[in-house]
Design a protein around this motif. Structure first.
Motif, PDB file in Angstrom:
ATOM      1  N   PHE A   1       0.807  -1.212   0.000  1.00 28.53           N
ATOM      2  CA  PHE A   1       0.000   0.000   0.000  1.00 28.53           C
ATOM      3  C   PHE A   1       0.842   1.265   0.000  1.00 28.53           C
ATOM      4  N   MET A   2       1.815   1.382   0.905  1.00 29.74           N
ATOM      5  CA  MET A   2       2.572   2.625   1.010  1.00 29.74           C
ATOM      6  C   MET A   2       3.749   2.679   0.040  1.00 29.74           C
ATOM      7  N   GLY A   3       4.071   1.552  -0.598  1.00 29.81           N
ATOM      8  CA  GLY A   3       5.207   1.548  -1.520  1.00 29.81           C
ATOM      9  C   GLY A   3       4.823   1.751  -2.969  1.00 29.81           C
ATOM     10  N   GLY A   4       3.530   1.946  -3.241  1.00 27.73           N
ATOM     11  CA  GLY A   4       3.077   2.091  -4.618  1.00 27.73           C
ATOM     12  C   GLY A   4       3.295   3.496  -5.153  1.00 27.73           C
ATOM     13  N   VAL A   5       3.546   3.568  -6.451  1.00 32.33           N
ATOM     14  CA  VAL A   5       3.740   4.850  -7.132  1.00 32.33           C
ATOM     15  C   VAL A   5       2.791   4.902  -8.326  1.00 32.33           C
ATOM     16  N   ASN A   6       2.154   6.037  -8.506  1.00 29.14           N
ATOM     17  CA  ASN A   6       1.249   6.281  -9.630  1.00 29.14           C
ATOM     18  C   ASN A   6       2.036   6.997 -10.731  1.00 29.14           C
ATOM     19  N   ILE A   7       2.023   6.456 -11.946  1.00 26.02           N
ATOM     20  CA  ILE A   7       2.768   7.019 -13.067  1.00 26.02           C
ATOM     21  C   ILE A   7       1.800   7.221 -14.228  1.00 26.02           C
ATOM     22  N   THR A   8       1.820   8.404 -14.829  1.00 22.13           N
ATOM     23  CA  THR A   8       1.016   8.630 -16.025  1.00 22.13           C
ATOM     24  C   THR A   8       1.889   8.366 -17.239  1.00 22.13           C
ATOM     25  N   VAL A   9       1.565   7.320 -17.982  1.00 26.80           N
ATOM     26  CA  VAL A   9       2.369   6.898 -19.126  1.00 26.80           C
ATOM     27  C   VAL A   9       1.755   7.459 -20.412  1.00 26.80           C
ATOM     28  N   GLY A  10       2.606   7.901 -21.333  1.00 30.16           N
ATOM     29  CA  GLY A  10       2.155   8.426 -22.609  1.00 30.16           C
ATOM     30  C   GLY A  10       2.295   9.928 -22.742  1.00 30.16           C
ATOM     31  N   LEU A  11       2.616  10.611 -21.642  1.00 30.81           N
ATOM     32  CA  LEU A  11       2.767  12.063 -21.654  1.00 30.81           C
ATOM     33  C   LEU A  11       4.098  12.456 -22.292  1.00 30.81           C
ATOM     34  N   PRO A  12       4.214  13.698 -22.758  1.00 29.20           N
ATOM     35  CA  PRO A  12       5.516  14.186 -23.232  1.00 29.20           C
ATOM     36  C   PRO A  12       6.458  14.541 -22.092  1.00 29.20           C
ATOM     37  N   ILE A  13       5.945  14.529 -20.860  1.00 28.81           N
ATOM     38  CA  ILE A  13       6.753  14.806 -19.678  1.00 28.81           C
ATOM     39  C   ILE A  13       6.626  13.632 -18.711  1.00 28.81           C
ATOM     40  N   ILE A  14       7.484  13.611 -17.696  1.00 24.89           N
ATOM     41  CA  ILE A  14       7.444  12.556 -16.686  1.00 24.89           C
ATOM     42  C   ILE A  14       6.581  13.020 -15.524  1.00 24.89           C
ATOM     43  N   ARG A  15       5.623  12.178 -15.129  1.00 26.25           N
ATOM     44  CA  ARG A  15       4.801  12.477 -13.975  1.00 26.25           C
ATOM     45  C   ARG A  15       4.626  11.232 -13.119  1.00 26.25           C
ATOM     46  N   THR A  16       5.014  11.350 -11.845  1.00 23.15           N
ATOM     47  CA  THR A  16       4.760  10.290 -10.866  1.00 23.15           C
ATOM     48  C   THR A  16       4.014  10.904  -9.683  1.00 23.15           C
ATOM     49  N   SER A  17       3.462  10.040  -8.857  1.00 21.34           N
ATOM     50  CA  SER A  17       2.680  10.537  -7.732  1.00 21.34           C
ATOM     51  C   SER A  17       2.657   9.521  -6.608  1.00 21.34           C
ATOM     52  N   VAL A  18       2.381  10.019  -5.421  1.00 21.78           N
ATOM     53  CA  VAL A  18       2.060   9.105  -4.322  1.00 21.78           C
ATOM     54  C   VAL A  18       0.808   8.332  -4.711  1.00 21.78           C
ATOM     55  N   ASP A  19       0.678   7.148  -4.153  1.00 21.55           N
ATOM     56  CA  ASP A  19      -0.494   6.328  -4.457  1.00 21.55           C
ATOM     57  C   ASP A  19      -1.445   6.304  -3.255  1.00 21.55           C
ATOM     58  N   HIS A  20      -1.678   7.486  -2.690  1.00 22.36           N
ATOM     59  CA  HIS A  20      -2.672   7.592  -1.616  1.00 22.36           C
ATOM     60  C   HIS A  20      -3.322   8.964  -1.709  1.00 22.36           C
ATOM     61  N   GLY A  21      -4.383   9.147  -0.971  1.00 20.10           N
ATOM     62  CA  GLY A  21      -5.133  10.383  -1.033  1.00 20.10           C
ATOM     63  C   GLY A  21      -4.670  11.421  -0.029  1.00 20.10           C
ATOM     64  N   THR A  22      -5.532  12.424   0.179  1.00 26.73           N
ATOM     65  CA  THR A  22      -5.181  13.548   1.046  1.00 26.73           C
ATOM     66  C   THR A  22      -5.115  13.166   2.521  1.00 26.73           C
ATOM     67  N   ALA A  23      -5.675  12.009   2.873  1.00 23.32           N
ATOM     68  CA  ALA A  23      -5.630  11.501   4.261  1.00 23.32           C
ATOM     69  C   ALA A  23      -6.034  12.594   5.247  1.00 23.32           C
ATOM     70  N   PHE A  24      -7.207  13.161   5.024  1.00 23.25           N
ATOM     71  CA  PHE A  24      -7.666  14.269   5.861  1.00 23.25           C
ATOM     72  C   PHE A  24      -7.639  13.934   7.357  1.00 23.25           C
ATOM     73  N   GLY A  25      -7.854  12.677   7.697  1.00 18.51           N
ATOM     74  CA  GLY A  25      -7.863  12.297   9.108  1.00 18.51           C
ATOM     75  C   GLY A  25      -6.517  12.445   9.791  1.00 18.51           C
ATOM     76  N   LYS A  26      -5.424  12.478   8.994  1.00 21.71           N
ATOM     77  CA  LYS A  26      -4.071  12.627   9.558  1.00 21.71           C
ATOM     78  C   LYS A  26      -3.494  14.019   9.346  1.00 21.71           C
ATOM     79  N   ALA A  27      -4.119  14.811   8.510  1.00 25.18           N
ATOM     80  CA  ALA A  27      -3.564  16.115   8.145  1.00 25.18           C
ATOM     81  C   ALA A  27      -3.388  17.015   9.362  1.00 25.18           C
ATOM     82  N   GLY A  28      -2.234  17.674   9.421  1.00 23.75           N
ATOM     83  CA  GLY A  28      -1.939  18.605  10.495  1.00 23.75           C
ATOM     84  C   GLY A  28      -1.396  17.966  11.749  1.00 23.75           C
ATOM     85  N   LYS A  29      -1.248  16.646  11.751  1.00 25.47           N
ATOM     86  CA  LYS A  29      -0.794  15.927  12.945  1.00 25.47           C
ATOM     87  C   LYS A  29       0.659  15.482  12.861  1.00 25.47           C
ATOM     88  N   GLY A  30       1.233  15.523  11.647  1.00 25.74           N
ATOM     89  CA  GLY A  30       2.630  15.122  11.488  1.00 25.74           C
ATOM     90  C   GLY A  30       2.859  13.631  11.496  1.00 25.74           C
TER      91      GLY A  30
END
Length: 330
Positions: free
Chosen positions: A277-306
């Motif tokens: 779950f935490m080791g996954g990476v989101n990659i958009t393939v086919g773009l003229p540029i390189i784009r990767t991303s975390v594979d999780h959401g905003t995690a609002f329940g943890k935001a601001g807590k560090g």
């Protein structure tokens, strides 16, 4: 060949994006692999720095020529002139998050950065702000004017690429068409090559149980998927399928194939997140540029807590560096 310059958009300020970005660079080894350019807002970053205890120097820049190696470079858009609440859906946060993404794309298209890594956004906040996209993938495709693209998820045990993503399951079934499946097989090849695999072995999942069981449980395999696989084989791709969805991921995990082409969002997301779950990476393939991303959401329940885990952000940056180096070597 110098260190790649990696742009990192901080995502929705009300989520964990700013925190996991700073936590990733508390590890000094990250500076050994790249020159980071954080794209966000100085006020948001200062607040996140206090929360996660980031006390290293931040180099405030106006353009990428001012970047310093070994420093966290910050391109501040100074667009957070409002009070935001952690863990809350706010249109203003959707607006500024979109502006960070747009800036990252523009910098990459201009060649000022080598890749864009994105922290999570909240889709509802984005749409409330007037930006009607279903996610990062669609924003990148639209702003780069890319027609053929796909979402690829990569982790150590499994890699998958999707024929469809953010649509209803009913619509996803309708989108399993020969031309699209064929194009995603080609994108799978491109994506795995970007990760350094020289001779990719591609497996294609069926849509139906048992991959249709020769038409007993549906005919999409016969009418759409098999012709796409055969076409790709004739063009020299090492591709197998359609394979039953309940066994294809085990074969990939055991190393028989390098990537699985899956027919819809959950068919690929569920096994990958179960395995890593935490080791996954989101990659958009086919773009003229390189784009990767975390594979999780905003995690609002943890935001601001560090307490948010930065593992996926580290993996996303590492993957962007890998793609950038491989692209420089082409």
């Amino acid at each position: 060949m110098g260190k790649p310059v990696i742009g990192i958009t901080i995502g929705d300020p009300a989520g964990v994006g700013p925190e996991v970005t700073l936590k990733a660079f508390k590890n000094r080894k990250m500076f050994d692999m790249c020159i980071p350019v954080v794209i966000g807002d100085i006020n948001v970053i200062k607040k996140a720095a206090t929360i996660v205890g980031y006390d290293s120097e931040i180099n405030l820049i106006e353009d990428t020529d001012q970047c310093k190696e070994g420093k966290l470079n910050l391109l501040s858009l100074d667009n957070v002139d409002f009070d935001y609440r952690f863990g809350s859906i706010q249109p203003e946060c959707g607006r500024v998050a979109f502006e960070y993404i747009k800036t990252g794309i523009e910098l990459a298209l201009a060649g000022n950065i080598d890749a864009v890594v994105t922290a999570p956004i909240h889709k509802e906040a984005l749409n409330l702000a007037g930006f009607h996209y279903s996610g990062h993938t669609e924003i990148f495709a639209d702003l780069t004017k890319t027609k053929d693209y796909a979402m690829m998820l990569a982790s150590e045990p499994l890699k998958v690429i999707h024929v469809s993503t953010h649509v209803s399951l009913r619509k996803a079934c309708d989108m399993v068409k020969q031309e699209r499946v064929y194009k995603v097989i080609k994108l799978a090849y491109e994506g795995i090559k970007g990760l350094g695999v020289q001779a990719p072995r591609i497996a294609v999942a069926g849509l139906n149980p048992h991959a249709g069981e020769t038409g007993l449980f549906g005919d999409e395999e016969i009418k759409e998927i098999i012709p796409a696989v055969e076409r790709a084989k004739q063009e020299g791709f090492n591709v197998t399928g359609p394979l039953p969805p309940d066994t294809i991921f085990l074969h990939c995990k055991e190393g028989k194939y390098d990537i699985a082409v899956v027919m819809y969002h959950d068919q690929g997301h569920i096994p990958l997140k179960l395995l890593d779950f935490m080791g996954g990476v989101n990659i958009t393939v086919g773009l003229p540029i390189i784009r990767t991303s975390v594979d999780h959401g905003t995690a609002f329940g943890k935001a601001g807590k560090g307490t948010a885990d930065e593992t996926s952000m580290i993996k996303a940056i590492e993957t962007a560096v890998q793609f950038a180096i491989n692209r420089q070597g082409d």
